[in-house]
Write a protein that holds these residues in place. Structure first.
Motif, PDB file in Angstrom:
ATOM      1  N   ARG A  56       0.866  -1.172   0.000  1.00  0.00           N
ATOM      2  CA  ARG A  56       0.000   0.000   0.000  1.00  0.00           C
ATOM      3  C   ARG A  56       0.904   1.223   0.000  1.00  0.00           C
ATOM      4  NH1 ARG A  56      -2.454  -3.092   3.655  1.00  0.00           N
ATOM      5  NH2 ARG A  56      -1.645  -1.913   5.429  1.00  0.00           N
ATOM      6  N   VAL A  57       0.444   2.277  -0.666  1.00  0.00           N
ATOM      7  CA  VAL A  57       1.277   3.479  -0.741  1.00  0.00           C
ATOM      8  C   VAL A  57       0.457   4.726  -0.418  1.00  0.00           C
ATOM      9  CG1 VAL A  57       2.970   2.585  -2.391  1.00  0.00           C
ATOM     10  CG2 VAL A  57       0.899   3.683  -3.245  1.00  0.00           C
ATOM     11  N   LEU A  58       1.186   5.708   0.106  1.00  0.00           N
ATOM     12  CA  LEU A  58       0.601   7.026   0.323  1.00  0.00           C
ATOM     13  C   LEU A  58       0.945   7.855  -0.910  1.00  0.00           C
ATOM     14  CD1 LEU A  58      -0.634   9.184   2.373  1.00  0.00           C
ATOM     15  CD2 LEU A  58       1.746   9.728   2.900  1.00  0.00           C
ATOM     16  N   VAL A  59      -0.055   8.418  -1.549  1.00  0.00           N
ATOM     17  CA  VAL A  59       0.184   9.303  -2.688  1.00  0.00           C
ATOM     18  C   VAL A  59      -0.234  10.694  -2.232  1.00  0.00           C
ATOM     19  CG1 VAL A  59      -0.210   9.655  -5.157  1.00  0.00           C
ATOM     20  CG2 VAL A  59      -0.570   7.393  -4.175  1.00  0.00           C
ATOM     21  N   LYS A  60       0.693  11.631  -2.258  1.00  0.00           N
ATOM     22  CA  LYS A  60       0.352  12.957  -1.708  1.00  0.00           C
ATOM     23  C   LYS A  60       0.917  14.076  -2.576  1.00  0.00           C
ATOM     24  CE  LYS A  60       4.358  13.280   1.275  1.00  0.00           C
ATOM     25  NZ  LYS A  60       4.958  13.468   2.563  1.00  0.00           N
ATOM     26  N   ASN A  61       0.265  15.212  -2.462  1.00  0.00           N
ATOM     27  CA  ASN A  61       0.783  16.450  -3.059  1.00  0.00           C
ATOM     28  C   ASN A  61       0.188  17.625  -2.298  1.00  0.00           C
ATOM     29  OD1 ASN A  61      -1.829  16.735  -4.021  1.00  0.00           O
ATOM     30  ND2 ASN A  61      -1.310  16.276  -6.150  1.00  0.00           N
ATOM     31  N   ASP A  62       0.312  18.830  -2.837  1.00  0.00           N
ATOM     32  CA  ASP A  62      -0.174  20.017  -2.127  1.00  0.00           C
ATOM     33  C   ASP A  62      -1.690  20.020  -1.972  1.00  0.00           C
ATOM     34  OD1 ASP A  62       2.372  20.843  -2.025  1.00  0.00           O
ATOM     35  OD2 ASP A  62       2.225  22.286  -3.679  1.00  0.00           O
ATOM     36  N   VAL A  63      -2.386  19.278  -2.814  1.00  0.00           N
ATOM     37  CA  VAL A  63      -3.855  19.286  -2.789  1.00  0.00           C
ATOM     38  C   VAL A  63      -4.386  18.343  -1.716  1.00  0.00           C
ATOM     39  CG1 VAL A  63      -5.959  18.931  -4.155  1.00  0.00           C
ATOM     40  CG2 VAL A  63      -3.886  19.792  -5.264  1.00  0.00           C
ATOM     41  N   GLY A  64      -3.822  17.146  -1.634  1.00  0.00           N
ATOM     42  CA  GLY A  64      -4.319  16.169  -0.677  1.00  0.00           C
ATOM     43  C   GLY A  64      -3.496  14.896  -0.693  1.00  0.00           C
ATOM     44  N   SER A  65      -4.060  13.860  -0.083  1.00  0.00           N
ATOM     45  CA  SER A  65      -3.347  12.580  -0.059  1.00  0.00           C
ATOM     46  C   SER A  65      -4.344  11.433   0.050  1.00  0.00           C
ATOM     47  CB  SER A  65      -2.371  12.532   1.125  1.00  0.00           C
ATOM     48  OG  SER A  65      -3.106  12.568   2.324  1.00  0.00           O
ATOM     49  N   VAL A  66      -3.941  10.290  -0.481  1.00  0.00           N
ATOM     50  CA  VAL A  66      -4.743   9.074  -0.345  1.00  0.00           C
ATOM     51  C   VAL A  66      -3.813   7.873  -0.162  1.00  0.00           C
ATOM     52  CG1 VAL A  66      -6.902   9.640  -1.579  1.00  0.00           C
ATOM     53  CG2 VAL A  66      -4.891   8.969  -2.897  1.00  0.00           C
ATOM     54  N   VAL A  67      -4.314   6.879   0.553  1.00  0.00           N
ATOM     55  CA  VAL A  67      -3.586   5.612   0.638  1.00  0.00           C
ATOM     56  C   VAL A  67      -4.296   4.646  -0.311  1.00  0.00           C
ATOM     57  CG1 VAL A  67      -2.914   3.676   2.115  1.00  0.00           C
ATOM     58  CG2 VAL A  67      -2.857   6.020   3.013  1.00  0.00           C
ATOM     59  N   VAL A  68      -3.535   4.081  -1.226  1.00  0.00           N
ATOM     60  CA  VAL A  68      -4.109   3.171  -2.226  1.00  0.00           C
ATOM     61  C   VAL A  68      -3.212   1.940  -2.388  1.00  0.00           C
ATOM     62  CG1 VAL A  68      -5.272   5.027  -3.520  1.00  0.00           C
ATOM     63  CG2 VAL A  68      -2.929   4.395  -4.130  1.00  0.00           C
ATOM     64  N   ALA A  69      -3.732   0.944  -3.063  1.00  0.00           N
ATOM     65  CA  ALA A  69      -2.934  -0.254  -3.331  1.00  0.00           C
ATOM     66  C   ALA A  69      -2.022   0.007  -4.535  1.00  0.00           C
ATOM     67  CB  ALA A  69      -3.867  -1.421  -3.627  1.00  0.00           C
ATOM     68  N   ALA A  70      -0.781  -0.445  -4.436  1.00  0.00           N
ATOM     69  CA  ALA A  70       0.154  -0.271  -5.555  1.00  0.00           C
ATOM     70  C   ALA A  70       0.136  -1.530  -6.421  1.00  0.00           C
ATOM     71  CB  ALA A  70       1.553  -0.018  -5.022  1.00  0.00           C
ATOM     72  N   LYS A  71       0.073  -1.325  -7.726  1.00  0.00           N
ATOM     73  CA  LYS A  71       0.098  -2.441  -8.677  1.00  0.00           C
ATOM     74  C   LYS A  71       1.283  -2.260  -9.612  1.00  0.00           C
ATOM     75  CE  LYS A  71      -3.697  -4.661  -7.592  1.00  0.00           C
ATOM     76  NZ  LYS A  71      -5.062  -4.424  -7.986  1.00  0.00           N
ATOM     77  N   THR A  72       1.798  -3.380 -10.116  1.00  0.00           N
ATOM     78  CA  THR A  72       2.923  -3.309 -11.049  1.00  0.00           C
ATOM     79  C   THR A  72       2.416  -3.113 -12.467  1.00  0.00           C
ATOM     80  OG1 THR A  72       3.936  -4.979  -9.669  1.00  0.00           O
ATOM     81  CG2 THR A  72       5.050  -4.495 -11.735  1.00  0.00           C
ATOM     82  N   SER A  73       3.029  -2.201 -13.175  1.00  0.00           N
ATOM     83  CA  SER A  73       2.651  -1.968 -14.561  1.00  0.00           C
ATOM     84  C   SER A  73       3.142  -3.100 -15.455  1.00  0.00           C
ATOM     85  CB  SER A  73       3.259  -0.653 -15.037  1.00  0.00           C
ATOM     86  OG  SER A  73       3.062  -0.505 -16.408  1.00  0.00           O
ATOM     87  N   GLU A  74       2.310  -3.466 -16.419  1.00  0.00           N
ATOM     88  CA  GLU A  74       2.690  -4.505 -17.390  1.00  0.00           C
ATOM     89  C   GLU A  74       3.242  -3.856 -18.664  1.00  0.00           C
ATOM     90  OE1 GLU A  74       2.379  -7.771 -16.705  1.00  0.00           O
ATOM     91  OE2 GLU A  74       1.483  -7.347 -14.746  1.00  0.00           O
ATOM     92  N   ASP A  75       3.193  -2.539 -18.708  1.00  0.00           N
ATOM     93  CA  ASP A  75       3.581  -1.794 -19.907  1.00  0.00           C
ATOM     94  C   ASP A  75       5.113  -1.700 -20.008  1.00  0.00           C
ATOM     95  OD1 ASP A  75       3.161  -0.285 -22.184  1.00  0.00           O
ATOM     96  OD2 ASP A  75       1.689   1.025 -21.238  1.00  0.00           O
ATOM     97  N   ASN A  76       5.594  -1.133 -21.120  1.00  0.00           N
ATOM     98  CA  ASN A  76       7.025  -0.848 -21.255  1.00  0.00           C
ATOM     99  C   ASN A  76       7.468   0.019 -20.069  1.00  0.00           C
ATOM    100  OD1 ASN A  76       7.118  -2.119 -23.748  1.00  0.00           O
ATOM    101  ND2 ASN A  76       6.507  -0.247 -24.820  1.00  0.00           N
ATOM    102  N   PRO A  77       8.767  -0.008 -19.719  1.00  0.00           N
ATOM    103  CA  PRO A  77       9.203   0.782 -18.556  1.00  0.00           C
ATOM    104  C   PRO A  77       8.788   2.261 -18.663  1.00  0.00           C
ATOM    105  CG  PRO A  77      10.976  -0.626 -19.337  1.00  0.00           C
ATOM    106  CD  PRO A  77       9.873  -0.746 -20.337  1.00  0.00           C
ATOM    107  N   HIS A  78       8.294   2.792 -17.551  1.00  0.00           N
ATOM    108  CA  HIS A  78       7.896   4.200 -17.542  1.00  0.00           C
ATOM    109  C   HIS A  78       8.163   4.812 -16.168  1.00  0.00           C
ATOM    110  CE1 HIS A  78       4.185   2.947 -15.470  1.00  0.00           C
ATOM    111  NE2 HIS A  78       4.078   2.009 -16.396  1.00  0.00           N
ATOM    112  N   PRO A  79       9.426   4.771 -15.691  1.00  0.00           N
ATOM    113  CA  PRO A  79       9.709   5.339 -14.375  1.00  0.00           C
ATOM    114  C   PRO A  79       9.263   6.801 -14.285  1.00  0.00           C
ATOM    115  CG  PRO A  79      11.744   4.955 -15.623  1.00  0.00           C
ATOM    116  CD  PRO A  79      10.652   4.283 -16.360  1.00  0.00           C
TER     117      PRO A  79
END
Lengths: 132, 407
Positions: A56-79
């Motif tokens: 689980r990850v915290l995603v935050k910025n100046d507007v707000g934050s949420v805790v969500v589940a992190a999933k691995t991308s199946e797409d070409n690398p996109h760091p």
């Protein structure tokens, strides 16, 4: 301090999440389908995710934050590039400060991601934040 | 046959059997449509004032009182209402001197404006089925957003001039920041763009069409794309939110690309509208005021501008009527927060974050299932529908008419 990864979040649609939302915005199914962030493998590894480990990850910025589940991308690398489904969870991070066209940046959300111990943000918490 | 109002394809071939007012059997729905039909049986609203259930008449009277006493009311939503209800809504805005805006304001509005004003060439989806040999899904992913788009119109079906269809005669191209479900259908013709890189990609196409070396993308692949476009007999670009949000103020470049393509061959644009009647509202408001959205009647005459967009007006209004929309879920946090501070009236068949936060909730019949009317498909084709289920609930049009009469 937990490792932080800077990302640009692009929101997108998903037919399963859409169907769940039409049936109920308040169901566990809609929460599970919506409260997700899809991250590049490399970014997930930086956050400490081992192969197959659920994170689980915290995603935050100046507007707000949420805790969500992190999933691995199946797409070409996109760091540095992450994806979230368009939902009340992603909109917690979207600024209402708009450009000339007055369209909010739904598909260009700058945010910081870090591993989280907390539970995924519930819809009731989002409602309480909106109510203030 | 029933019509599905689950998205702006307004599929007309839904078989629905009804017995004693309930649906017993439904055929031809996509997953999204299935969710839409199931919604008739879950999370329905009841008339409420301040969280307390009241009778419908009281809720309507209270809504009228709030709007009448407001100095700067905002009327927002509209994309899930019939043309008939939208027409009453525009009349109500005029009577109240209110600001009226719809979901296109934060969505396809800047594209729709150019299509309705004739700046971008467009066509019907039936034209696409009959003539198109190249379908470009640009920042759009119909497999996720409009599941029957590909099978009814844009890729799989045989059309008048396209009897060999996708097997031999149709090329499907996807331009996107990610390999979407639709992009997976055409892996050889998937062009990945960087976030906010759509303008650059358009410039690269313009360059290859001039025989120049493109600045972005795999050069060989881009030159290949140029060849496909030049060889196209009748092409169409399905422009989605990915493209619109990325271009924003650079929308002129899209016009330039279309103008160039049409010097070589035929190319049209179809906006990938989400809600079933967003285009209907845009056309109607344009006809009545000269603008497709973001209109204020405060000084009598319609005024248009970004200050009348929902994002701006949410911060300046002193009451709001939200119809068939859930801005608490779909708009930025700050906009939802601003709306939550004013007395809200929510007209909606179903419970949402917005109805939960509203001072007055007025339940309405679901368009297409419980209420008849007219919708405008994403390509501008008007589609009439009849209700397929019995309901005692009033339609949006009836509710708005009653509010207007009470003001």
């Amino acid at each position: 301090m937990a490792t932080e990864v800077e990302v640009t979040v692009v929101t997108m649609r998903d037919i399963f999440q859409d169907e769940a939302g039409r049936k109920s915005r308040f169901s566990d199914e809609y929460r599970d389908q919506s409260a997700q962030i899809i991250l590049d493998k490399q970014d997930l590894a930086k956050l400490g995710a081992k192969d197959g480990q659920k994170l689980r990850v915290l995603v935050k910025n100046d507007v707000g934050s949420v805790v969500v589940a992190a999933k691995t991308s199946e797409d070409n690398p996109h760091p540095g590039l992450a994806f979230m489904y368009n939902s009340p969870w992603s909109n917690q991070l979207v600024s209402d400060a708009v450009s000339e066209s007055s369209i909010p940046g739904f598909k260009s959300i700058k945010a910081i991601v870090s591993a989280a111990e907390e539970k995924v943000t519930q819809i009731s918490e989002i409602q309480a934040r909106i109510k203030g | 046959m029933a019509i599905c109002t689950g998205c702006s394809l307004l599929c007309e071939d839904i078989e629905a059997a009804e017995k004693d007012g309930a649906l017993t059997h439904v055929k031809n729905l996509c997953r999204k449509g299935h969710g839409h039909f199931q919604a008739a049986f879950t999370e329905r609203t009841v008339p409420m004032i301040d969280g307390e259930q009241v009778d419908l008449d009281r809720a309507i009277t209270k809504a009228a009182e709030i709007l009448k006493s407001a100095k700067s009311p905002l009327l927002y939503g509209w994309s899930n209402s019939t043309l008939e209800a939208q027409a009453v809504g525009i009349e109500l805005a005029e009577k109240l001197g209110a600001t009226i805006d719809d979901t296109s304001s934060s969505c396809q509005g800047i594209l729709m404006e150019r299509i309705l004003s004739g700046k971008l060439p467009t066509c019907t989806l039936d034209d696409v089925r009959n003539y198109a040999d190249t379908s470009i899904f640009w920042g759009s992913d119909p497999s996720s957003s409009h599941p029957r788009h590909l099978s009814r119109f844009s890729y799989y079906p045989r059309g008048e001039k396209r009897q060999k269809s996708y097997e031999e005669e149709r090329t499907c191209i996807a331009v996107d920041v990610r390999k979407s479900a639709t992009a997976n259908l055409c892996p050889n013709y998937y062009f990945q763009v960087a976030p906010s890189g759509d303008a650059q990609f358009m410039e690269a196409i313009l360059a290859v069409l001039e025989g120049k070396i493109p600045r972005v993308g795999d050069k060989k692949k881009m030159i290949g794309l140029g060849s496909i476009l030049k060889k196209t007999e009748w092409g169409v670009i399905f422009a989605g939110l990915g493209m619109v949000y990325s271009l924003q103020e650079k929308m002129d470049l899209f016009e330039k690309l279309l103008a160039r393509l049409n010097e070589i061959t035929t190319f049209k644009v179809v906006p990938m509208v989400g809600h079933y009647n967003m285009r209907g509202f845009n056309e109607l408001l344009l006809e009545k005021t000269g603008f497709i959205n973001r209109v204020s009647f405060k000084d009598g005459k319609p005024a248009h501008g970004p200050e009348h967009s929902v994002v701006a007006a949410a911060k300046t209004c002193d009451a709001a009527l939200i119809i068939g929309s859930d801005p608490f879920s779909a708009l930025p946090f700050g906009t939802a927060r601003a709306l939550a501070k004013v007395p809200l009236i929510a007209i909606d068949p179903r419970r949402s974050l917005t109805t939960d936060g509203a001072k007055v909730v007025i339940p309405s019949a679901l368009s297409g299932l419980e209420a008849g009317g007219t919708g405008v498909r994403m390509d501008g084709v008007k589609i009439k529908f009849e209700p397929i289920m019995k309901s005692d609930l009033p339609t949006d049009e009836q509710i708005l008419t009653r509010i207007m009469e009470a003001i």
